[in-house]
Every structure is written in structure tokens, then in C-alpha cells.
Design an enzyme around this catalytic site. Structure first.
Site, mmCIF file in Angstrom:
data_model
loop_
_atom_site.group_PDB
_atom_site.id
_atom_site.type_symbol
_atom_site.label_atom_id
_atom_site.label_comp_id
_atom_site.label_asym_id
_atom_site.label_seq_id
_atom_site.Cartn_x
_atom_site.Cartn_y
_atom_site.Cartn_z
ATOM 1 N N LYS A 80 0.822 -1.212 0.000
ATOM 2 C CA LYS A 80 0.000 0.000 0.000
ATOM 3 C C LYS A 80 0.856 1.262 0.000
ATOM 4 C CE LYS A 80 -4.317 -1.923 1.709
ATOM 5 N NZ LYS A 80 -5.297 -2.013 2.812
ATOM 6 N N ARG B 118 -3.404 -10.001 5.097
ATOM 7 C CA ARG B 118 -3.810 -10.050 3.687
ATOM 8 C C ARG B 118 -2.628 -9.548 2.864
ATOM 9 N NH1 ARG B 118 -5.950 -6.412 0.053
ATOM 10 N NH2 ARG B 118 -7.413 -7.268 -1.451
HETATM 11 C C1 8Y4 Z 1 -0.937 -1.597 -4.138
HETATM 12 C C2 8Y4 Z 1 -1.555 -2.786 -3.914
HETATM 13 C C3 8Y4 Z 1 -1.531 -0.442 -3.720
HETATM 14 C C4 8Y4 Z 1 -2.778 -2.829 -3.273
HETATM 15 C C5 8Y4 Z 1 -2.757 -0.486 -3.069
HETATM 16 C C6 8Y4 Z 1 -3.385 -1.684 -2.843
HETATM 17 C C7 8Y4 Z 1 -7.959 -4.421 2.299
HETATM 18 C C8 8Y4 Z 1 -9.012 -5.213 1.837
HETATM 19 C C9 8Y4 Z 1 -8.155 -4.083 0.184
HETATM 20 C C10 8Y4 Z 1 -7.642 -4.447 3.680
HETATM 21 C C11 8Y4 Z 1 -9.425 -6.043 3.935
HETATM 22 C C12 8Y4 Z 1 -5.314 -2.667 -1.657
HETATM 23 C C13 8Y4 Z 1 -10.099 -5.605 -0.371
HETATM 24 C C14 8Y4 Z 1 -6.669 -2.238 -1.263
HETATM 25 N N1 8Y4 Z 1 -7.430 -3.731 1.249
HETATM 26 N N2 8Y4 Z 1 -9.737 -6.024 2.638
HETATM 27 N N3 8Y4 Z 1 -9.119 -4.993 0.499
HETATM 28 N N4 8Y4 Z 1 -8.406 -5.284 4.446
HETATM 29 N N5 8Y4 Z 1 -10.116 -6.837 4.760
HETATM 30 N N6 8Y4 Z 1 -4.608 -1.649 -2.232
HETATM 31 O O1 8Y4 Z 1 -6.766 -3.760 4.196
HETATM 32 O O2 8Y4 Z 1 -4.915 -3.784 -1.507
HETATM 33 S S1 8Y4 Z 1 -7.935 -3.487 -1.433
#
Ligand code: 8Y4
Length: 260
Positions: A204, A239
């Protein structure tokens, strides 16, 4: 929990459809690396992402859930806020609902209660499109804990057993770097809810920022460090994109529950 995005930008076949085979292969790869849950999402909740229709989300998610279920007994969670996607994914073999909107959409609480499966309730301030425009809290930890307590109570009133509920502070969802760090620092206060805690920090923006604005492909080690700290502070599920690296780091820290 290994992340499987089934959006056209992740497993594109060159057109608007996801390549099902590639998505299933990635899931099986993460299982081999030690994932005990595969989290499948067909809606991009990244800041600024556009909404996805029910039909679109169903077409992305359901065939992949079915195909993984044919090949493996791994737990499958479905990352969705839509009641009809919850229903169809559970029917297809998923057994966990991961809802970044904490079952607040119309009909979601009732759908989840009927399905009698585990639910992850996540905190978000605002909506994905605008949530990173000046997030504000008086006390982020207190406010996020209180929100999750209220959603747990709503779930219990709807007939969902407390033993089936997980909570998640929602790193990056309407939070500044400072808010995210306060939450990571205070994870013990979430443990105090007595409910399994899930943490998602993998790759993130906060990791990029802490490492001097590194691009997403260079955030693996920072993500693994944050995951280890989260588990050390009580998280039961992390996750992640990088399953092998995270498992090895947790094993090295003596924090991996199942010696392999
Ligand atoms: C690079 C890669 C930049 C990924 C941003 C991201 C969570 C979640 C997401 C979390 C739960 C993400 C669906 C966002 N984050 N579900 N989901 N907890 N329970 N961004 O933190 O991965 S999506």
C-alpha cells in the site's frame, strides 16, 4: 490470506475479460507458498477507482471461485459489498465474506446473516473514489475501534454469531500516513475486542511513503516488515500479495502458528 484481484487490469486476456486460467494458477501458486485463504475481489477499491456493476463483478468472481474450488480445499473469501455477489460466491464455494464496507450496503447484513459464513468487517472513512481527500479524525484509534464495535453489534443483532466475525482497521481507507501509523502502533486495542484481527498493508501507499516514495513493485520488504509487526501485535490474519516472503519472515520471527 493471499490476494487475488480479478479485475481486467490484473489478469487481462488482452481485452475486457480476465483470463480465468491465469487467475486460478496464481491462486494455486499462493496455496503452495503457504496461503490458507485466497481473497478474491472483482471490484477495485483503490483510491479513485470507478464503480463496477453487479453483473460485471459476478462475471469476474464466480467462475474463478468455482475453478479454485474444483482444484483445492483452500478457504476462499470474496471481497465484495454486494449481496448478490456474496450469495453467488458462497454458492460457488467461498466460505468467507470480506467486505470493506462492513455490511453497510442495502441488503448486505441480511444476505450475510442468511449465508451463515465468516465475515470480515473493515473500517473505511468515506468512499473509495474520494476517501483520500483530507481524511480527518479526532482520535483515529478510538473512532475506528468504536465503529467496529458498532458493526459487530449490528451483526449480532442480525443473527450473525460473534465467533464468525473478524475485524480490520482498514489501512489506507480514508487515512493519512500518520493515521495508519497510529493504528499500527495501537493494534493491541483491536485485540481487546476479543475478535480475530485481520490486517492488510501489503504494497500500500503507506509502505511506499515510509520507504521514501518507492513504487509499488519495490514495496515487498517493507510490506513483509509491516506484516510481521502486525502479527507480533496480535493480528491473526494478514492479507498479502507476497505469500512466500511473508510466511518465511513470520517463521523466522517465531510467529508462524503451523510449523511446515
Ligand atoms: C498496491 C496494492 C496499492 C494494493 C494499493 C493496494 C484491504 C481489503 C483491500 C484491507 C481487507 C489494496 C479488499 C486495497 N485492502 N480487505 N481490500 N483489508 N479486509 N490496495 O486492508 O490492496 S484493497
Amino acid at each position: 490470506m493471499g490476494i487475488l484481484n480479478v479485475t481486467p487490469d490484473s489478469f487481462s486476456d488482452g481485452g475486457a475479460f480476465i483470463a480465468e486460467d491465469a487467475a486460478v494458477a496464481q491462486a494455486m501458486h499462493m496455496v503452495k507458498e503457504g496461503a490458507s485463504i485466497i481473497d478474491i475481489g472483482g471490484e477495485s477499491t483503490r483510491p479513485g477507482a470507478a464503480a463496477v456493476s453487479v453483473d460485471e463483478e459476478l462475471q469476474r468472481v464466480v467462475p474463478v471461485v468455482e475453478a479454485i474450488r474444483k482444484q483445492s480445499d483452500v478457504l476462499i473469501s470474496v471481497d465484495t459489498s454486494k449481496p448478490s455477489v456474496m450469495n453467488a460466491a458462497i454458492q460457488a464455494g467461498a466460505s468467507i465474506i470480506n467486505d470493506v464496507r462492513a455490511l453497510q450496503e442495502e441488503g448486505a447484513l441480511e444476505a450475510a446473516a442468511q449465508l451463515n459464513v465468516s465475515i470480515c468487517l473493515m473500517h473505511m472513512q468515506g468512499q473509495p473514489r474520494t476517501m483520500q481527500h483530507e481524511p480527518h479524525y479526532d482520535d483515529v484509534v478510538e473512532e475506528v475501534v468504536r465503529f467496529l464495535q458498532q458493526r459487530v453489534a449490528a451483526c449480532e443483532l442480525a443473527g450473525i454469531e460473534r465467533s464468525q466475525i473478524w475485524v480490520d482497521p482498514g489501512f489506507g481507507f480514508g487515512k493519512t500516513l500518520e493515521h495508519n501509523l497510529q493504528l499500527l502502533e495501537s493494534l493491541d486495542q483491536f485485540q481487546a475486542l476479543g475478535i480475530p484481527l485481520l490486517v492488510g498493508v501489503s504494497r500500500k501507499t503507506m509502505i511506499g511513503a515510509l520507504l521514501g516514495d518507492l513504487p509499488v513493485e519495490k514495496r515487498v520488504l517493507g510490506s513483509v516488515g509491516a506484516a510481521v509487526v502486525a502479527v507480533a501485535r496480535g493480528a491473526k490474519i494478514v492479507r498479502v500479495h507476497d505469500v512466500k516472503q511473508t510466511v518465511q519472515a513470520l517463521q523466522g520471527a517465531g510467529l508462524y502458528p503451523f510449523p511446515h
